[in-house]
Design a protein around this motif. Structure first.
Motif, PDB file in Angstrom:
ATOM      1  N   CYS A 108       0.829  -1.204   0.000  1.00 34.57           N
ATOM      2  CA  CYS A 108       0.000   0.000   0.000  1.00 34.57           C
ATOM      3  C   CYS A 108       0.866   1.257   0.000  1.00 34.57           C
ATOM      4  O   CYS A 108       0.542   2.261  -0.614  1.00 34.57           O
ATOM      5  CB  CYS A 108      -0.934  -0.019   1.209  1.00 34.57           C
ATOM      6  N   LEU A 112       0.624   4.443  -2.517  1.00 33.46           N
ATOM      7  CA  LEU A 112       0.514   5.859  -2.147  1.00 33.46           C
ATOM      8  C   LEU A 112       1.561   6.706  -2.878  1.00 33.46           C
ATOM      9  O   LEU A 112       1.275   7.803  -3.347  1.00 33.46           O
ATOM     10  CB  LEU A 112       0.686   6.027  -0.629  1.00 33.46           C
ATOM     11  N   ALA A 217      -5.437  -1.292   5.690  1.00 31.51           N
ATOM     12  CA  ALA A 217      -5.790  -2.440   6.537  1.00 31.51           C
ATOM     13  C   ALA A 217      -7.301  -2.510   6.752  1.00 31.51           C
ATOM     14  O   ALA A 217      -7.759  -3.142   7.703  1.00 31.51           O
ATOM     15  CB  ALA A 217      -5.060  -2.331   7.871  1.00 31.51           C
TER      16      ALA A 217
END
Ligand SMILES: *Cc1c(COP(=O)(O)O)cnc(C)c1O
Length: 404
Positions: A108, A112, A217
């Motif tokens: 992740c 980003l 998450a």
């Protein structure tokens, strides 16, 4: 070393320690077909454990299901073009998650970075080559709410975005200028910000500013895989190796087509860019897709019941020791699974949470839990393999009973 010598050296190097004879350092057919007998975890003496802590990166987060390993293993003996793998898998993931387009990233965090990079540069190769230096860029600012300005904001700033922190709606409206490149939203921090999803997106759309949301998450619930695309976020970033149980080093960036196209130009296999070190191999890209597909198809209701039964079993066993109390909560966002807190009366049970955690870690089998307060620990059950809840229950009871 001269260039000519270097080329000569590189062309020889793979043979050293490889298969001498054929001169081709490939695995023989036998090696590919034969079952793997070598157990490196044993050989290197690594400690394995029952994961009652959660999907922490420190704990290697999650285990891959056979469906994922099948995707990884079956693709490992063939060549394909990496861009074609991203194209096909991206299409499939986009379809599953109601997005226009998607790509597999190196976690992740990488989603980003690449998402931000894509917004900052578009498809301008000169700008792509210039990041993280945004000198001369018309738009380089990223607006974030004060409560969302947490550790992971380091990812977009890594791409060169300049953080502008705001608190109120009025401050947000005033902060949007011709320099505003994007508006970033940290889903887990929703309660810590005054402006919620719908309003964030509406204000951004009014000013034609792209939005990016971090939901790393925040799956389960499974619907979160498409919820934020449906809400109108332009980019959505997810961890692949947490509860989705994909490769630990994979993630998903999904959203608007032209932004995904731009993000991909900031990533491998292209070279002159900020994402070159965030390589994802074909096995992980395919493994990520297999994990996502498998995750969506799971019986989520049944899985939730299993989790509830597990926490009940462990909690009931712990409570047999006089002075123990348990509570089960479910975090509303992020790690949204039953969380068991086991607390004890320190005057009756002479052990600190640190000592209990260590005793469980050093026991056999080793069990990882999380300290919560001086006299309580936290346990999650979503990373347990079937049956492990019984071992956890027995061990927790044993250790508390010893000193209770
Ligand atoms: C875990 C996490 C990340 C990083 O995700 P990786 O997949 O490990 O790169 C980013 N943001 C939040 C909120 C996270 O919880």
């Amino acid at each position: 070393m001269k260039r000519r010598d270097l080329i000569k050296y590189l062309s020889v190097a793979p043979i050293v320690g490889g298969i001498v004879g054929s001169g081709i350092p490939f695995l023989s057919d036998a090696a590919v077909i034969a079952p793997l007998k070598r157990d490196l975890i044993k050989e290197l003496g690594l400690r394995t454990f029952i994961n009652a802590a959660g999907t922490y990166t420190t704990h290697t987060a999650s285990l891959m299901d056979p469906e994922v390993m099948e995707a990884i293993n079956s693709s490992s003996s063939q060549f394909v073009m990496i861009s074609e793998v991203q194209d096909k898998v991206g299409e499939k993931i986009a379809e599953l998650c109601h997005a226009e387009a998607a790509m597999v990233t190196a976690g992740c965090w990488s989603a980003l970075v690449l998402g931000t990079a894509g917004i900052l540069t578009g498809t301008d190769l000169k700008k792509i080559g210039q990041l993280p230096n945004v000198e001369g860029f018309e738009k380089m600012e990223m607006i974030v709410q004060k409560g969302h300005n947490y550790d992971y904001v380091h990812a977009p700033t890594n791409a060169g975005a300049k953080v502008i922190v705001i608190e109120t709606k009025e401050e947000l409206e005033n902060a949007i200028t011709e320099k505003t490149a994007l508006m970033y939203y940290l889903n887990v921090a929703t309660d810590l910000g005054q402006i919620k999803h719908e309003e964030w997106v509406a204000i951004a759309k009014k000013h034609q500013v792209p939005t990016m949301i971090d939901i790393a998450a925040d799956i389960p619930p499974v619907q979160n895989l498409w919820k934020y695309n449906d809400l109108g976020f332009d980019l959505v970033c997810v961890s692949g190796g947490k509860a989705i149980c994909g490769p630990q080093s994979a993630g998903i960036l999904m959203g608007r087509k032209e932004l995904i196209k731009a993000a991909r130009l900031n990533a491998p296999p292209h070279g002159d860019n900020i994402g070159r070190g965030m390589k994802v191999n074909k096995e992980e890209i395919l493994g990520m897709y297999a994990a996502l597909d498998h995750y969506i198809k799971r019986d989520h209701k049944k899985e939730w019941q299993d989790w509830e039964e597990r926490v009940a079993l462990i909690g009931d066993e712990a409570k047999k020791v006089n002075g123990v109390t348990t509570t089960v909560t479910v975090p509303p966002i992020a790690n949204h699974t039953p969380l068991l807190n086991i607390a004890w009366d320190i005057s009756k049970i002479k052990i600190t949470s640190q000592e209990l955690q260590l005793a469980l870690r050093n026991g056999s089998p080793s069990i990882e839990t999380m300290q919560f307060s001086p006299n309580s620990i936290n346990i999650t059950v979503f990373m347990l393999r079937p049956g492990e809840e019984k071992i956890v229950a027995k061990r927790v009871h044993e250790e508390l009973n010893k000193v209770g």
